[in-house]
Design a protein around this motif. Sequence first.
Motif, PDB file in Angstrom:
ATOM      1  N   HIS A 167       0.808  -1.232   0.000  1.00  0.00           N
ATOM      2  CA  HIS A 167       0.000   0.000   0.000  1.00  0.00           C
ATOM      3  C   HIS A 167       0.841   1.282   0.000  1.00  0.00           C
ATOM      4  O   HIS A 167       0.479   2.240  -0.704  1.00  0.00           O
ATOM      5  N   PRO A 168       1.935   1.375   0.755  1.00  0.00           N
ATOM      6  CA  PRO A 168       2.699   2.624   0.702  1.00  0.00           C
ATOM      7  C   PRO A 168       3.151   2.972  -0.713  1.00  0.00           C
ATOM      8  O   PRO A 168       3.138   4.150  -1.104  1.00  0.00           O
ATOM      9  N   LEU A 169       3.536   1.963  -1.492  1.00  0.00           N
ATOM     10  CA  LEU A 169       3.914   2.205  -2.874  1.00  0.00           C
ATOM     11  C   LEU A 169       2.687   2.482  -3.735  1.00  0.00           C
ATOM     12  O   LEU A 169       2.697   3.393  -4.577  1.00  0.00           O
ATOM     13  N   ARG A 170       1.615   1.717  -3.546  1.00  0.00           N
ATOM     14  CA  ARG A 170       0.386   1.912  -4.332  1.00  0.00           C
ATOM     15  C   ARG A 170      -0.155   3.333  -4.195  1.00  0.00           C
ATOM     16  O   ARG A 170      -0.705   3.889  -5.155  1.00  0.00           O
ATOM     17  N   LEU A 171       0.007   3.926  -3.026  1.00  0.00           N
ATOM     18  CA  LEU A 171      -0.501   5.280  -2.813  1.00  0.00           C
ATOM     19  C   LEU A 171       0.235   6.314  -3.649  1.00  0.00           C
ATOM     20  O   LEU A 171      -0.238   7.445  -3.798  1.00  0.00           O
ATOM     21  N   THR A 172       1.375   5.944  -4.213  1.00  0.00           N
ATOM     22  CA  THR A 172       2.137   6.867  -5.057  1.00  0.00           C
ATOM     23  C   THR A 172       1.886   6.634  -6.548  1.00  0.00           C
ATOM     24  O   THR A 172       2.399   7.390  -7.373  1.00  0.00           O
ATOM     25  N   LEU A 173       1.104   5.593  -6.895  1.00  0.00           N
ATOM     26  CA  LEU A 173       0.955   5.184  -8.293  1.00  0.00           C
ATOM     27  C   LEU A 173      -0.472   5.411  -8.781  1.00  0.00           C
ATOM     28  O   LEU A 173      -1.406   4.785  -8.268  1.00  0.00           O
ATOM     29  N   PRO A 174      -0.673   6.267  -9.769  1.00  0.00           N
ATOM     30  CA  PRO A 174      -2.018   6.450 -10.313  1.00  0.00           C
ATOM     31  C   PRO A 174      -2.496   5.171 -10.993  1.00  0.00           C
ATOM     32  O   PRO A 174      -1.692   4.373 -11.496  1.00  0.00           O
ATOM     33  N   CYS A 175      -3.791   4.951 -11.003  1.00  0.00           N
ATOM     34  CA  CYS A 175      -4.331   3.769 -11.661  1.00  0.00           C
ATOM     35  C   CYS A 175      -5.776   4.035 -12.048  1.00  0.00           C
ATOM     36  O   CYS A 175      -6.359   5.055 -11.682  1.00  0.00           O
ATOM     37  N   ALA A 176      -6.353   3.098 -12.776  1.00  0.00           N
ATOM     38  CA  ALA A 176      -7.741   3.219 -13.214  1.00  0.00           C
ATOM     39  C   ALA A 176      -8.660   2.331 -12.390  1.00  0.00           C
ATOM     40  O   ALA A 176      -9.840   2.205 -12.715  1.00  0.00           O
TER      41      ALA A 176
END
Length: 328
Positions: A221-230
Amino acid sequence: MPAFSHDFPFDPAYGYTREDLLAVPAPPAPADFAAFWRARHEAARAIATAPVVGPVEEVRDGVRVYGVTYASVGGVRLGGWLVLPAEDPVEQGFVVGHGYGGRDEPGPDVPLPLPRSAALLPCVRGMATRGRHPGIPDRADAHVLHGIGSRDTYVIADCVADLWCAASALLELVPELTAGVRRPAIGYLGESFGGGLGALALPWDERFAAAQLTVPTFGNHPLRLTLPCAGSGESVRAYHRAHPEVADVLRYFDAATAATYLRLPTLTAPALFDPSVPPPGQFAVHNALAGPRALHVLEAGHFAYEGAEREARDLREARAAFFATHLG
């Protein structure tokens, strides 16, 4: 790395090479991570699931498909499908999770990976069509935020419990799975949302013997929060911008962190390119697995591309071989 033409305002490969992806770690677990999930599991195992099987809805691919309902935590009753061999005796069973958005029918999850298998295909709470529940949104972008203010109210915890209760219902409905054996021969299948839920559920439940997770979500999650997605992760990113303290809640729902406790043989199928579930999070789940693991890399996930049917066929073959080794 695959090069796909797309119109997303971001790179669904996120600039990662395969080597980069294989190095993505899991975030460290909170001190009481295992205690939190073991308590949740104990509560779910105490539920009398009282499964009720409806009439046959279809017969195909050597199986009969029935409607089924069962009870889960919080007094919620859920629906789904029970799959049984049309003629042969049952030798193993599966619980099959679904992607975000739910399922309207068993769909491509049938046929099952192995012949002579039984399966329960639940719709977890809030999800179409047989898991809808008053007060829980059925759209992925809203569902993923339901109760997110606290680890004790977050809907994802209850969705994990819905899988544990599905296993209980399956074992009650198909006693052959436990007759004369020390451990039930149950496998887990989950894709996307179901893959992430599976990673969270499986470390704590000794009834499962092997698992296969395709493009699993909720990893790192810490990384996912930095990555835009659809996908649904974008709703979480937006919520986090307004409520940064939610990062503390998400630590308990990290599929990669959970994978560090997962010792079952597990086949993962992460994608190199995925606009809905960022690949670094998918690979973080695989990289963190504590037990025997196998890797089947897909070119893309949540994306239509030439070669997708071939890749899906190859994955079905790999899945069948994997479960034949670890479950059959």
